[in-house]
Scaffold this active site. Sequence first.
Site, PDB file in Angstrom:
ATOM      1  N   THR A 189      -0.605   1.942   6.760  1.00 33.67           N
ATOM      2  CA  THR A 189      -0.563   0.699   5.987  1.00 33.67           C
ATOM      3  C   THR A 189      -0.549  -0.477   6.947  1.00 33.67           C
ATOM      4  O   THR A 189       0.070  -0.399   8.012  1.00 33.67           O
ATOM      5  CB  THR A 189       0.677   0.624   5.075  1.00 33.67           C
TER       6      THR A 189
ATOM      7  N   THR B 174       0.878  -1.179   0.000  1.00 34.54           N
ATOM      8  CA  THR B 174       0.000   0.000   0.000  1.00 34.54           C
ATOM      9  C   THR B 174       0.910   1.222   0.000  1.00 34.54           C
ATOM     10  O   THR B 174       1.972   1.198   0.612  1.00 34.54           O
ATOM     11  CB  THR B 174      -0.854  -0.024   1.290  1.00 34.54           C
TER      12      THR B 174
HETATM   13  N1  ASP Z   1      -4.280  -1.375   4.726  1.00 37.00           N
HETATM   14  C1  ASP Z   1      -4.525  -2.083   3.500  1.00 37.00           C
HETATM   15  C2  ASP Z   1      -5.877  -2.718   3.574  1.00 37.00           C
HETATM   16  O1  ASP Z   1      -6.195  -3.317   4.579  1.00 37.00           O
HETATM   17  C3  ASP Z   1      -3.490  -3.126   3.194  1.00 37.00           C
HETATM   18  C4  ASP Z   1      -2.042  -2.771   3.469  1.00 37.00           C
HETATM   19  O2  ASP Z   1      -1.739  -1.644   3.858  1.00 37.00           O
HETATM   20  O3  ASP Z   1      -1.168  -3.639   3.275  1.00 37.00           O
HETATM   21  O4  ASP Z   1      -6.586  -2.691   2.597  1.00 37.00           O
END
Ligand code: ASP
Length: 360
Positions: free
Chosen positions: A276, A225
Amino acid sequence: MRKTSCLLAVFALLIVTVVTPAQKTGRPGILQLQSPQNPRLGFVIHGGAGVIRKGSLTEEQEQEYRAKLEEAVLAGYKALKEGKTGLDAVEAAIRILEDSPLFNAGKGAVFTADGKNELDASVMDGMTLNAGAVAGLHRVRNPITLARAVMEKSPHVMMIGEGAEKFAEEMKLELVDPKYFFTQRRWDALQRIIQQEKEKESKASARKFEYSGSEREDPYNKFGTVGAVALDKDGNLAAGTSTGGMTYKKYGRVGDVPVIGAGTYADNNTCAVSATGWGEFFIRLSVARDIAALMEYRALPVQQAADIVIQQKLQKAGGDGGVIAIDKFGNIGISFNSEGMYRAYIDKDGKPVVEIYGDQ
Ligand code: ASP
């Protein structure tokens, strides 16, 4: 007449008394307006948090990540130096990361359980507290730009799916064939999870899908992300985040990224945050807003506020991930409870610093 000159004299006296030495220029009698706020620029980006161990990337792969992060952080900083807004800087950097297959956003988005790419993004303006968010996109090349359009050109905060894509069309944003988002390594990652899930089922396990397991050991597979936070020359803060979500997520699942206050937040009075990690936890804990609230109500420094939320609250809840944050003075806060987080910032000498692992 006498009355007028008397008034003028009083007025002149007032000016002389009110003017502090700092407001005087070298030339007597010439006033200089003070700049509205601390004019220091600040810019930080992330490219996802997760199990990123030293040695898990080849030297070449590490160089690729470092180069792309540096390119993006410099692009945002260049925008700020040219006098553009924090929002411009955030959008410029995130578009670069969205166009790269290295990160789980835009081109490099992960796959849902049914083999699609569903993208989410959001942006927030710390000066006005305006925000824009989009979710469940299949055809928008740069979701961050659509999120900004929702904020600036619609009366809404969040738009999803087909409606959001219709709006993107109306805004003349670039739409692509959903196949554009296909990358082999993200596809392979999905196949591995499907296999693992089948094995679990055959063991008659009733466990729900978890953001864990051996797939997390591969830094290529799930994380990435992207996000950015900025402080511009006018003292305004901005934040933005963009993602493909989580591999094997269910159709229609929306994570924290487009939820204002969870994955993204900006308020000139406190800080700008982009997150993230395991989105469900970031939503439940209102991670981004919680950091701002600690600064607002407990007057904590940005790093301490970020650490309390990530190292204590998120950790205790069983979630993982991290945040980047910046306050109105340009102080940076970076905190993650995962092994690594792709990240880059501009240091006090205006130089880019790129870090990946826990110990840089
Ligand atoms: N936060 C993101 C989600 O849950 C995924 C990530 O940051 O890796 O969609």
